[in-house]
Design an enzyme around this catalytic site. Structure first.
Site, PDB file in Angstrom:
ATOM      1  CE  LYS A  86      -1.671   3.036   2.136  1.00  0.00           C
ATOM      2  NZ  LYS A  86      -1.514   4.487   1.801  1.00  0.00           N
ATOM      3  CD  GLU A  89      13.882   0.887   9.181  1.00  0.00           C
ATOM      4  OE1 GLU A  89      14.468  -0.185   9.268  1.00  0.00           O
ATOM      5  OE2 GLU A  89      14.360   1.965   9.610  1.00  0.00           O
ATOM      6  CB  CYS A 121      13.491   8.667   7.629  1.00  0.00           C
ATOM      7  SG  CYS A 121      14.554   7.642   6.607  1.00  0.00           S
ATOM      8  CD  GLU A 171      10.599  12.817  11.015  1.00  0.00           C
ATOM      9  OE1 GLU A 171       9.446  12.376  11.227  1.00  0.00           O
ATOM     10  OE2 GLU A 171      11.478  12.153  10.457  1.00  0.00           O
TER      11      GLU A 171
HETATM   12  P1  NAP Z   1       2.605   8.453   7.687  1.00  0.00           P
HETATM   13  O1  NAP Z   1       1.523   9.432   7.760  1.00  0.00           O
HETATM   14  O2  NAP Z   1       2.866   7.573   8.851  1.00  0.00           O
HETATM   15  O3  NAP Z   1       2.318   7.600   6.377  1.00  0.00           O
HETATM   16  C1  NAP Z   1       3.091   6.507   5.984  1.00  0.00           C
HETATM   17  C2  NAP Z   1       2.206   5.483   5.322  1.00  0.00           C
HETATM   18  O4  NAP Z   1       1.278   4.968   6.268  1.00  0.00           O
HETATM   19  C3  NAP Z   1       1.383   6.039   4.164  1.00  0.00           C
HETATM   20  O5  NAP Z   1       1.257   5.049   3.163  1.00  0.00           O
HETATM   21  C4  NAP Z   1       0.044   6.283   4.847  1.00  0.00           C
HETATM   22  O6  NAP Z   1      -1.019   6.325   3.931  1.00  0.00           O
HETATM   23  C5  NAP Z   1      -0.040   5.089   5.750  1.00  0.00           C
HETATM   24  N1  NAP Z   1      -0.990   5.201   6.852  1.00  0.00           N
HETATM   25  C6  NAP Z   1      -1.512   6.315   7.419  1.00  0.00           C
HETATM   26  N2  NAP Z   1      -2.367   5.984   8.407  1.00  0.00           N
HETATM   27  C7  NAP Z   1      -2.372   4.639   8.485  1.00  0.00           C
HETATM   28  C8  NAP Z   1      -3.045   3.696   9.322  1.00  0.00           C
HETATM   29  N3  NAP Z   1      -3.884   4.078  10.294  1.00  0.00           N
HETATM   30  N4  NAP Z   1      -2.807   2.369   9.141  1.00  0.00           N
HETATM   31  C9  NAP Z   1      -1.950   1.974   8.186  1.00  0.00           C
HETATM   32  N5  NAP Z   1      -1.314   2.806   7.352  1.00  0.00           N
HETATM   33  C10 NAP Z   1      -1.510   4.132   7.502  1.00  0.00           C
HETATM   34  O7  NAP Z   1       3.976   9.131   7.356  1.00  0.00           O
HETATM   35  P2  NAP Z   1       4.228  10.337   6.372  1.00  0.00           P
HETATM   36  O8  NAP Z   1       4.034  11.591   7.110  1.00  0.00           O
HETATM   37  O9  NAP Z   1       3.506  10.157   5.106  1.00  0.00           O
HETATM   38  O10 NAP Z   1       5.747  10.078   6.076  1.00  0.00           O
HETATM   39  C11 NAP Z   1       6.734  10.730   6.771  1.00  0.00           C
HETATM   40  C12 NAP Z   1       7.250   9.893   7.945  1.00  0.00           C
HETATM   41  O11 NAP Z   1       7.892   8.725   7.477  1.00  0.00           O
HETATM   42  C13 NAP Z   1       8.294  10.644   8.714  1.00  0.00           C
HETATM   43  O12 NAP Z   1       8.122  10.454  10.086  1.00  0.00           O
HETATM   44  C14 NAP Z   1       9.578  10.002   8.253  1.00  0.00           C
HETATM   45  O13 NAP Z   1      10.648  10.153   9.118  1.00  0.00           O
HETATM   46  C15 NAP Z   1       9.166   8.603   8.085  1.00  0.00           C
HETATM   47  N6  NAP Z   1      10.108   7.890   7.220  1.00  0.00           N
HETATM   48  C16 NAP Z   1      10.925   6.948   7.773  1.00  0.00           C
HETATM   49  C17 NAP Z   1      11.840   6.280   6.984  1.00  0.00           C
HETATM   50  C18 NAP Z   1      12.740   5.241   7.569  1.00  0.00           C
HETATM   51  O14 NAP Z   1      13.224   4.414   6.828  1.00  0.00           O
HETATM   52  N7  NAP Z   1      12.985   5.255   8.870  1.00  0.00           N
HETATM   53  C19 NAP Z   1      11.909   6.539   5.622  1.00  0.00           C
HETATM   54  C20 NAP Z   1      11.078   7.509   5.089  1.00  0.00           C
HETATM   55  C21 NAP Z   1      10.163   8.173   5.919  1.00  0.00           C
HETATM   56  P3  NAP Z   1      -1.528   7.704   3.259  1.00  0.00           P
HETATM   57  O15 NAP Z   1      -0.424   8.698   3.352  1.00  0.00           O
HETATM   58  O16 NAP Z   1      -1.827   7.302   1.877  1.00  0.00           O
HETATM   59  O17 NAP Z   1      -2.756   8.136   3.990  1.00  0.00           O
END
Ligand code: NAP
Ligand code: MG
Length: 492
Positions: A187, A262, A296, A395
């Site tokens: 997804k 992650e 990240c 962050e």
């Molecule tokens: P996010 O809101 O947590 O979204 C990540 C993914 O989870 C998206 O596909 C999102 O879908 C999905 N999602 C949202 N709510 C969910 C739920 N209740 N159940 C299951 N899946 C759900 O994160 P983001 O803000 O888009 O991304 C930024 C974050 O990712 C930052 O904190 C960053 O540090 C972290 N990150 C970490 C790494 C690593 O390797 N450590 C790498 C890259 C990014 P939708 O967005 O389609 O709603």
């Protein structure tokens, strides 16, 4: 500003569908989500808005594939498949890079640059197809027993990835799944699904059997939640924010899924007075700004030793003004827009808080209105920040750095580790002992010395503390797609 002239891949136009069991299908609900180019704010396509029904279908297809013919593929067959995938993906990389740029804004400079890394990652996973080795350890059982231990594929793997780099993130799921004989349902983020869908087409073209790789697009709260709750998903790999991770951990309790998390970071990048500033200044700056800060591992807390603090701040301020922000289709662009208006608002709010809390805005901080309706923001430096300020604790996920002074190694480590995250860290010094002592002292999964952000998939990276767990890359990653099994054979 007019968007630079560049050929838009035909793939972009027209509504997209899920890939389930080798078929392209609409969302069961028929709903769609608009796809926006963040450099222009224009709707460029639509993706299917998947929900629990679509996830159910995809997981059922993945289960059937896992138990079918695919389970009898030999390591050699899977390796050949991964190498074929490698060739097909690399042959189409210019198109993939353009799709990624149009969908999530990263400049072509960056997305094109991923070709070599993609080649490396696919060749690495191809090399891992026979890690599931068996052993015959001696046993102390009474009688005549042969004992075997081997590693079996864990089954159906779910993947949930963010929007900041799907062209990288998808291989951490597809790579080990194909290498080990698992099957997958991915997804992608609703804000950046197009490159994943095009890769899914290419996987089919390369000969990945029906049902082995499935992609369901949609919102996290619907499709993502359904995947993490699903009782027939054996393992879930999640990359994203801490908040979402919490709900995924809870949802995974339905069947005690194996998890890999992650998450985010607030990584320290520590510059000592003896550092080569010609390297440390651009290195630390781009360690935050790369991908417009939507990384990240961004080294967003730059810790600088007092004797060079003023000089460093002046130099990073000057460097920051030279960074070219614009539409990623322009090959000269170094930083593209942020992903959407919400993210732009969020980052600008942090910039405002930084000022209110007393940090000194050295340069940046403004939306780049002259670039049009896209979500462009100047790279931004705050000096005289303290580690207790909001901008140093949370962050931001934008091109915003806080420069914090420190006295000595002990002081640097105290500040560096005063965070709930533990994803990464950096050290700039010419002194070998300082480099080792600080690397050892930073509580994080990945440390860079006199560089920032380099990544070899055969070595990998991972998180600590609230940045999550589960190594990405290397043999450990592949082994986490396997589970150990002991066989006790009575030979009498
Ligand atoms: P996010 O809101 O947590 O979204 C990540 C993914 O989870 C998206 O596909 C999102 O879908 C999905 N999602 C949202 N709510 C969910 C739920 N209740 N159940 C299951 N899946 C759900 O994160 P983001 O803000 O888009 O991304 C930024 C974050 O990712 C930052 O904190 C960053 O540090 C972290 N990150 C970490 C790494 C690593 O390797 N450590 C790498 C890259 C990014 P939708 O967005 O389609 O709603
Ligand atoms: Mg988009």
């Amino acid at each position: 500003m007019l968007a630079p002239v560049h050929e838009v891949p035909a793939f972009i136009s027209g509504p997209k569908r899920h890939l389930i069991n080798g078929q392209w299908v609409d969302a069961a609900s028929g709903r769609q989500i608009d796809v926006v180019n963040p450099a222009t704010g224009e709707v460029i396509s639509q993706i299917a808005a998947g929900d629990a029904t679509d996830i159910d279908r995809a997981v059922a297809a993945a289960r059937r594939a896992f138990e079918g013919e695919w389970s009898r593929w030999t390591p050699h067959q899977r390796r050949k498949l991964l190498l074929k995938v490698h060739d097909v993906v690399l042959d189409n990389f210019e198109e993939l890079a353009t799709i990624e740029t149009l969908d999530m804004g990263a400049p072509l400079q960056r997305t094109r640059g991923l070709a070599e890394w993609t080649s490396q990652v696919l060749q690495f996973f191809a090399s891992q197809c026979d890690v599931a080795t068996a052993s015959t350890p001696p046993n102390s059982l009474p009688g005549n027993f042969l004992t075997l231990k081997h590693l079996a594929p864990v089954g159906v793997v779910g993947g949930v990835i963010p929007w900041n780099g799907p062209l990288i993130g998808l291989w951490w799921i597809f790579g080990p799944a194909l290498a080990t004989g698992c099957t997958a349902v991915l997804k992608p983020a609703e804000d950046a699904s197009l490159s994943v869908l095009r890769i899914a087409e290419l996987l089919t073209e390369a000969g990945v059997p029906d049902g082995v790789i499935n992609v369901v697009t949609g919102y996290g709260a619907e499709a993502g939640q359904a995947l993490s709750e699903h009782r027939d998903v054996d393992r879930l790999a999640f990359t994203g924010s801490v908040g979402t991770a919490r709900s995924i951990v809870r949802a995974s309790a339905t069947n005690f899924k194996r998890l890999q998390l992650e998450l985010g970071g607030k990584s320290p990048d520590i510059v000592f007075a003896d550092a080569d500033l010609d390297k440390a200044v651009p290195g630390a700056a781009m360690g935050v700004y790369t991908n417009s800060g939507q990384v990240c591992v961004a080294g967003s807390r730059i810790l600088v030793q007092r004797p060079i603090y003023d000089e460093f701040v002046a130099r990073i301020g000057e460097f920051t003004k030279t960074v070219r922000v614009g539409d990623g289709l322009d090959p000269n662009t170094q930083l593209g827009p942020l992903i959407n208006q919400r993210q732009l608002d969020r980052v600008q709010q942090y910039i405002q808080i930084g000022g209110t809390e007393g940090a000194e805005l050295v340069t940046g901080g403004n939306r780049l209105d002259h670039l049009g309706p896209g979500y462009f923001l100047e790279p931004t430096i705050f000096a005289d920040a303290t580690n207790t300020m909001t901008i140093a604790r949370e962050e931001i996920f934008g091109p915003v750095a806080s420069v914090i002074p420190f006295d000595d190694v002990e002081d640097a480590l105290r500040i560096a580790n005063d965070t709930e995250y533990g994803l990464a860290g950096g050290v700039w010094t010419r002194d070998l002992s300082t480099a080792h002592n600080v690397s050892r002292g930073i509580q994080a999964g990945t440390i860079w010395v006199n560089c920032y952000g380099v990544l070899d998939p055969s070595i990998g990276f991972g998180g600590y503390k609230m940045s999550g767990y589960g190594w990405k890359g290397a043999k450990e990653h592949v082994e986490s797609y396997l589970y150990p099994k002991a066989v006790y054979i009575n030979l009498d």
